[in-house]
Design an enzyme around this catalytic site. Structure first.
Site, PDB file in Angstrom:
ATOM      1  N   HIS A 123     -74.567   3.209  -7.923  1.00  0.00           N
ATOM      2  CA  HIS A 123     -73.618   3.810  -6.981  1.00  0.00           C
ATOM      3  C   HIS A 123     -72.275   3.104  -7.194  1.00  0.00           C
ATOM      4  O   HIS A 123     -72.259   1.924  -7.589  1.00  0.00           O
ATOM      5  CB  HIS A 123     -74.166   3.535  -5.575  1.00  0.00           C
ATOM      6  N   ASP A 200     -79.550  -3.685  -5.136  1.00  0.00           N
ATOM      7  CA  ASP A 200     -79.037  -2.733  -4.155  1.00  0.00           C
ATOM      8  C   ASP A 200     -80.233  -1.960  -3.601  1.00  0.00           C
ATOM      9  O   ASP A 200     -80.775  -1.076  -4.254  1.00  0.00           O
ATOM     10  CB  ASP A 200     -78.026  -1.809  -4.852  1.00  0.00           C
ATOM     11  N   GLN A 203     -81.401   2.597  -1.025  1.00  0.00           N
ATOM     12  CA  GLN A 203     -82.308   3.747  -1.022  1.00  0.00           C
ATOM     13  C   GLN A 203     -83.774   3.338  -1.006  1.00  0.00           C
ATOM     14  O   GLN A 203     -84.652   4.190  -0.994  1.00  0.00           O
ATOM     15  CB  GLN A 203     -82.053   4.624  -2.258  1.00  0.00           C
ATOM     16  N   LYS A 226     -79.426   4.165   6.531  1.00  0.00           N
ATOM     17  CA  LYS A 226     -80.383   4.841   5.633  1.00  0.00           C
ATOM     18  C   LYS A 226     -81.819   4.457   5.997  1.00  0.00           C
ATOM     19  O   LYS A 226     -82.769   4.829   5.319  1.00  0.00           O
ATOM     20  CB  LYS A 226     -80.083   4.487   4.177  1.00  0.00           C
ATOM     21  N   CYS A 364     -71.332   9.677  -5.599  1.00  0.00           N
ATOM     22  CA  CYS A 364     -70.745   8.345  -5.842  1.00  0.00           C
ATOM     23  C   CYS A 364     -71.283   7.723  -7.123  1.00  0.00           C
ATOM     24  O   CYS A 364     -71.474   6.494  -7.200  1.00  0.00           O
ATOM     25  CB  CYS A 364     -70.976   7.410  -4.657  1.00  0.00           C
TER      26      CYS A 364
HETATM   27  N1  PMP Z   1     -76.032   2.097  -2.994  1.00  0.00           N
HETATM   28  C1  PMP Z   1     -76.755   3.217  -2.951  1.00  0.00           C
HETATM   29  C2  PMP Z   1     -77.880   3.394  -3.923  1.00  0.00           C
HETATM   30  C3  PMP Z   1     -76.476   4.199  -2.013  1.00  0.00           C
HETATM   31  O1  PMP Z   1     -77.205   5.313  -1.976  1.00  0.00           O
HETATM   32  C4  PMP Z   1     -75.405   3.994  -1.107  1.00  0.00           C
HETATM   33  C5  PMP Z   1     -75.042   5.047  -0.090  1.00  0.00           C
HETATM   34  N2  PMP Z   1     -74.994   6.333  -0.590  1.00  0.00           N
HETATM   35  C6  PMP Z   1     -74.686   2.802  -1.178  1.00  0.00           C
HETATM   36  C7  PMP Z   1     -75.033   1.878  -2.141  1.00  0.00           C
HETATM   37  C8  PMP Z   1     -73.577   2.509  -0.258  1.00  0.00           C
HETATM   38  O2  PMP Z   1     -74.043   2.377   1.065  1.00  0.00           O
HETATM   39  P1  PMP Z   1     -73.048   2.275   2.290  1.00  0.00           P
HETATM   40  O3  PMP Z   1     -72.106   3.438   2.150  1.00  0.00           O
HETATM   41  O4  PMP Z   1     -73.942   2.412   3.494  1.00  0.00           O
HETATM   42  O5  PMP Z   1     -72.356   0.971   2.208  1.00  0.00           O
END
Ligand code: PMP
Length: 406
Positions: A123, A200, A203, A226, A364
């Site tokens: 991401h 990270d 998910q 999430k 993203c």
């Molecule tokens: N990493 C992953 C794999 C994600 O799916 C997301 C959110 N789509 C993020 C990081 C970022 O998370 P946040 O916007 O809650 O900081």
């Protein structure tokens, strides 16, 4: 629908909403999950009965608020199987957790000529900070490529590792393709070269039990929203020994022990990394969300999500012109797809008119989409344990209508 699932769905008031006069079919769980009533009540009860600042005052409300806040830390420590409660640091979310590691650890430990390895599945939040740092420090950013199924090419990763590797940052479960990465192996191999590893877990946490000690992760980050909790709250787990060596991220109240005009001594862990008044309601809501997930249980969650993924995968690939992007062997309940000659955005808008919420675009992950030559990104349906086979059927008939319409 079975009784257990029926009862679970009753816990989530939003699932009864209508969107565009149609019953909501919410299949955008990778973007954010819905909140059970117990979480909504916990936040509301906090503001109704307990609202007060924490760690500061002698009065009853303040000590009640502090207790609720710190109880959540204990819940999260157990949830991640962290060794110490002070290894759990509250952040605004995954993005802030990664930035904290970048500013407070990497800024002081990455030097010219060093290498950071990330994966092609990251991401933007686990890519841009490292890219920017590497530019600033004249360090090198290496990318683990993926094969045609969207799985990491581990043989290439093993070759990328060297004594120059100082940090490996890898997504546990890809938000765009659903691939579940072999993070234990990634960590193990990086440690052979003395590199630190950041996982990270944005998910991952809603789908499987995470044991940070068994993984031996140096840093593990996730977001509350999430995981059926509130937005604006997240967690950075890091090993005690590393946190002790790190500089504070933000300076101000709470993170200090003593202050004079000349100098400051910093507070003990975890307060060293929690400057200012935190998101107290968010922390309390997250603790309750985790208790809720534990009460449902990962056995049920995984059984339900696996069944939905299998059922939806079988049905969706029968749609004319539809191609699934990401067919990893080990995959979370996410289906990314494109339909020939139909822009992903149009698919999203047309499904929305039928009450079906999916995500469309680059998720993203712009460099990944570009490397797959998917300018419009993909359509992504992501399932949670509260979704039903009937909802999958609604998605499939919705997609069939979209194909007929265009
Ligand atoms: N990493 C992953 C794999 C994600 O799916 C997301 C959110 N789509 C993020 C990081 C970022 O998370 P946040 O916007 O809650 O900081």
């Amino acid at each position: 629908m079975n009784i257990e699932l029926d009862n679970i769905r009753k816990d989530f008031p939003i699932l009864n909403e209508k969107v565009n006069n149609k019953p909501l079919v919410y299949l955008d769980n990778a973007a954010t999950t819905q909140k059970p009533q117990v979480v909504i009540d916990a936040i509301s009860n906090y503001y109704t009965h307990t609202n007060s600042n924490i760690h500061r005052s002698a009065h009853t409300l303040a000590s009640n608020a502090t207790e609720l806040y710190e109880n959540s830390r204990d819940t999260i420590q157990k949830f991640l199987n962290a060794k110490y409660r002070h290894e759990i640091n509250f952040t605004r979310g995954t993005t802030e957790g990664i930035n904290l590691v970048m500013y407070s650890w990497a800024m002081h430990n990455i030097h010219e000529g060093d290498e950071i390895i990330i994966s092609a599945l990251e991401h933007h939040s686990n890519l841009v900070p490292w890219q920017q740092l590497c530019t600033q420090k004249k360090a090198k950013l290496l990318i683990i490529p993926i094969n045609e199924h969207g799985e990491l090419m581990m043989d290439i990763y093993y070759k990328q590792l060297s004594v120059k590797t100082k940090l490996v940052c890898c997504v546990h479960t890809s938000n765009s393709l659903g691939t579940i990465n072999p993070v234990k192996d990634i960590i193990e191999k990086a440690h052979l070269f003395g590199a630190k590893v950041l996982i990270d877990g944005a998910q991952a946490v809603a789908h499987a039990f995470i044991d940070v000690q068994a993984l031996d992760a140096d840093f593990f980050v996730f977001s509350g929203h999430k995981l059926f909790g509130p937005t604006g709250i997240g967690v950075l787990y890091a090993k005690e020994s590393i946190l002790n060596e790190m500089n504070p991220f933000h300076y101000g109240g709470e993170m200090i022990k003593t202050v004079s005009y000349e100098t400051t001594t910093f507070n003990d862990l975890p307060y060293k990394f929690e400057a200012g008044t935190p998101n107290i309601a968010g922390v309390i809501g997250l603790g309750v969300a985790i208790k809720y997930v534990e009460s449902v249980g990962f056995d049920f969650i995984q059984k339900q999500e696996t069944a939905l993924l299998q059922y939806a995968t079988e049905k969706i690939q029968q749609i004319n012109g539809l191609r699934i992007i990401g067919t990893a062997n080990n995959k979370a309940s996410v289906i990314s797809f494109v339909i020939e000659n139909i822009h992903t955005y149009d698919v999203g808008v047309l499904l929305d008119k039928m009450g079906i919420a999916i995500r469309t675009g680059h998720h993203c992950c712009m460099p990944l989409m570009e490397s797959l030559s998917l300018e419009g990104g993909t359509c992504r349906a992501s399932f949670s344990f509260y979704n039903t086979k009937e909802e999958v059927d609604t998605l499939i008939s919705g997609l069939e209508r979209v194909v007929r319409m265009i």
